[in-house]
Design a protein around this motif. Structure first.
Motif, mmCIF file in Angstrom:
data_model
loop_
_atom_site.group_PDB
_atom_site.id
_atom_site.type_symbol
_atom_site.label_atom_id
_atom_site.label_comp_id
_atom_site.label_asym_id
_atom_site.label_seq_id
_atom_site.Cartn_x
_atom_site.Cartn_y
_atom_site.Cartn_z
ATOM 1 N N MET A 42 0.244 7.600 6.820
ATOM 2 C CA MET A 42 0.172 6.340 7.833
ATOM 3 C C MET A 42 0.257 6.689 9.051
ATOM 4 N N ASP B 24 7.049 5.401 2.159
ATOM 5 C CA ASP B 24 6.304 4.821 1.200
ATOM 6 C C ASP B 24 6.652 3.449 0.800
ATOM 7 N N GLN C 28 7.940 1.158 2.741
ATOM 8 C CA GLN C 28 7.626 0.349 4.008
ATOM 9 C C GLN C 28 5.957 0.302 4.310
ATOM 10 N N ARG C 29 5.140 0.880 3.625
ATOM 11 C CA ARG C 29 3.761 0.802 3.832
ATOM 12 C C ARG C 29 3.295 -0.699 3.777
ATOM 13 N N ARG D 93 1.964 -2.877 7.300
ATOM 14 C CA ARG D 93 0.403 -3.534 7.175
ATOM 15 C C ARG D 93 0.471 -5.123 7.532
ATOM 16 N N VAL E 275 -3.078 0.574 12.352
ATOM 17 C CA VAL E 275 -2.416 1.272 11.206
ATOM 18 C C VAL E 275 -3.661 1.841 10.688
ATOM 19 N N GLU F 226 -4.536 4.491 7.459
ATOM 20 C CA GLU F 226 -4.089 4.814 6.335
ATOM 21 C C GLU F 226 -4.265 6.460 6.127
ATOM 22 N N ALA G 162 -4.093 7.993 0.429
ATOM 23 C CA ALA G 162 -2.717 7.578 0.271
ATOM 24 C C ALA G 162 -2.785 6.223 -0.977
ATOM 25 N N ASP H 52 -0.775 2.987 -2.631
ATOM 26 C CA ASP H 52 -0.017 1.856 -2.364
ATOM 27 C C ASP H 52 1.018 1.674 -3.186
#
Length: 70
Positions: A1, A42, A44-45, A49, A62, A64, A68, A70
């Motif tokens: 990210m 990970d 905090q992804r 967003r 942002v 990605e 990746a 989620d």
């Protein structure tokens, strides 16, 4: 990210720091957003967003990582 903050657009509203406090904060001198974790964990992804979407002037971008999850 990959996270980018456009400080020319940022007005220091602080939504990012409220939504993702482990990743974003505000500078003391002018209130503009700063990154605390680059890249974020990970876990905090989703918050990153959401923080980008909540920015009133879309100052946070942002991108990605390829592939990746989620």
């Amino acid at each position: 990210m990959d996270i980018t903050i456009d400080h020319d657009r940022c007005i220091g509203a602080g939504q990012c720091a409220l939504v993702a406090p482990a990743v974003f904060d505000q500078r003391d001198e002018d209130g503009l957003a700063v990154l605390l974790a680059d890249p974020p964990g990970d876990d905090q992804r989703a918050a990153v967003r959401e923080a980008a979407e909540s920015c009133p002037l879309s100052a946070i971008s942002v991108r990605e990582d390829r592939g990746a999850a989620d």
